[in-house]
Design an enzyme around this catalytic site. Sequence first.
Site, PDB file in Angstrom:
ATOM      1  N   SER A 248       0.835  -1.203   0.000  1.00 51.26           N
ATOM      2  CA  SER A 248       0.000   0.000   0.000  1.00 51.26           C
ATOM      3  C   SER A 248       0.868   1.251   0.000  1.00 51.26           C
ATOM      4  O   SER A 248       2.010   1.250   0.457  1.00 51.26           O
ATOM      5  CB  SER A 248      -0.898   0.031   1.234  1.00 51.26           C
TER       6      SER A 248
HETATM    7  N1  SAH Z   1      -0.656  -4.759   4.305  1.00 52.14           N
HETATM    8  C1  SAH Z   1       0.016  -5.001   3.047  1.00 52.14           C
HETATM    9  C2  SAH Z   1      -0.853  -4.651   1.852  1.00 52.14           C
HETATM   10  C3  SAH Z   1      -1.179  -5.889   1.166  1.00 52.14           C
HETATM   11  S1  SAH Z   1      -2.267  -5.870  -0.198  1.00 52.14           S
HETATM   12  C4  SAH Z   1       1.340  -4.297   2.978  1.00 52.14           C
HETATM   13  O1  SAH Z   1       1.665  -3.525   3.879  1.00 52.14           O
HETATM   14  O2  SAH Z   1       2.094  -4.546   2.034  1.00 52.14           O
HETATM   15  C5  SAH Z   1      -3.503  -6.983   0.432  1.00 52.14           C
HETATM   16  C6  SAH Z   1      -3.062  -8.385   0.794  1.00 52.14           C
HETATM   17  O3  SAH Z   1      -4.205  -9.077   1.294  1.00 52.14           O
HETATM   18  C7  SAH Z   1      -2.544  -9.213  -0.375  1.00 52.14           C
HETATM   19  O4  SAH Z   1      -1.270  -9.687  -0.078  1.00 52.14           O
HETATM   20  C8  SAH Z   1      -3.575 -10.342  -0.498  1.00 52.14           C
HETATM   21  O5  SAH Z   1      -2.993 -11.566  -0.922  1.00 52.14           O
HETATM   22  C9  SAH Z   1      -4.100 -10.423   0.917  1.00 52.14           C
HETATM   23  N2  SAH Z   1      -5.429 -11.044   1.075  1.00 52.14           N
HETATM   24  C10 SAH Z   1      -6.507 -10.961   0.270  1.00 52.14           C
HETATM   25  N3  SAH Z   1      -7.538 -11.674   0.772  1.00 52.14           N
HETATM   26  C11 SAH Z   1      -7.100 -12.228   1.936  1.00 52.14           C
HETATM   27  C12 SAH Z   1      -7.688 -13.089   2.931  1.00 52.14           C
HETATM   28  N4  SAH Z   1      -8.943 -13.539   2.824  1.00 52.14           N
HETATM   29  N5  SAH Z   1      -6.930 -13.448   3.982  1.00 52.14           N
HETATM   30  C13 SAH Z   1      -5.648 -13.022   4.121  1.00 52.14           C
HETATM   31  N6  SAH Z   1      -5.040 -12.219   3.216  1.00 52.14           N
HETATM   32  C14 SAH Z   1      -5.745 -11.834   2.142  1.00 52.14           C
END
Ligand code: SAH
Length: 221
Positions: A68
């Site tokens: 993000s």
């Molecule tokens: N917090 C992260 C942003 C990640 S983007 C950072 O600081 O980089 C969102 C993430 O959520 C992705 O890696 C995706 O694979 C994950 N995601 C999506 N659905 C999910 C679920 N049901 N459970 C766990 N992770 C999930």
Amino acid sequence: MTTITLDNYRHKGLRIQLVELLRSKDISDEAVLSAINEVPRHVFLDSSFVELAYQDMAFPIGSGQTISQPSTVAFQTQLLSLTKGMKVLEIGTGSGYQACVLAAMGAKVFSIERQRNLYFKTKEILEQLPFRVKTFLGDGFEGLPTYAPFDRVIITAGAPKIPEVLVEQMKTGGIMVIPMDNAVGEGQTMLKITKMDDGSLKKEEFGDFKFVPMLKELGND
Ligand code: SAH
């Protein structure tokens, strides 16, 4: 094995500039700003992006996912009203950057990722950093019943609805910050949800954002 590049004066200088930029974008919680100043964001990006790590931009991190934007990380973290020692559940570990920002603020962080490869890649990076984050491979919609209840829940993927299970795993007085799919089907509205004494939920809206979707099944990409 992914080996991280050590922090140098240039990185530190770029972070100070990033903190000033975030201040100008209405991030005023000093604890959040100080955590952003502390966490080396460049170690979470592929080396080809190192020069851009301290700009206010989102980046691809593999497995079709993104780290993000710093202003989004700061905004969600500020909405959590976090204090030291709180137990925080994060859904969507991704790069691990947001989790480290929470840990740098003194939170006990439990973070779930559904993409197998990303989970292992991030785990390797986190093991080389001084921030204490417990990561789990699993479906965030189920939360972590073994470690509940949590003081705070932060969801970092676009959610189709408020996950009931996660509300149940939250303490009374707890806060959940969740980007919820908007009616138009384009992007999400940031919601701050407070679990009130009588069990009801107070919902406040904080503008439009764009996240990758929160998906159910485990992924192998
Ligand atoms: N917090 C992260 C942003 C990640 S983007 C950072 O600081 O980089 C969102 C993430 O959520 C992705 O890696 C995706 O694979 C994950 N995601 C999506 N659905 C999910 C679920 N049901 N459970 C766990 N992770 C999930």
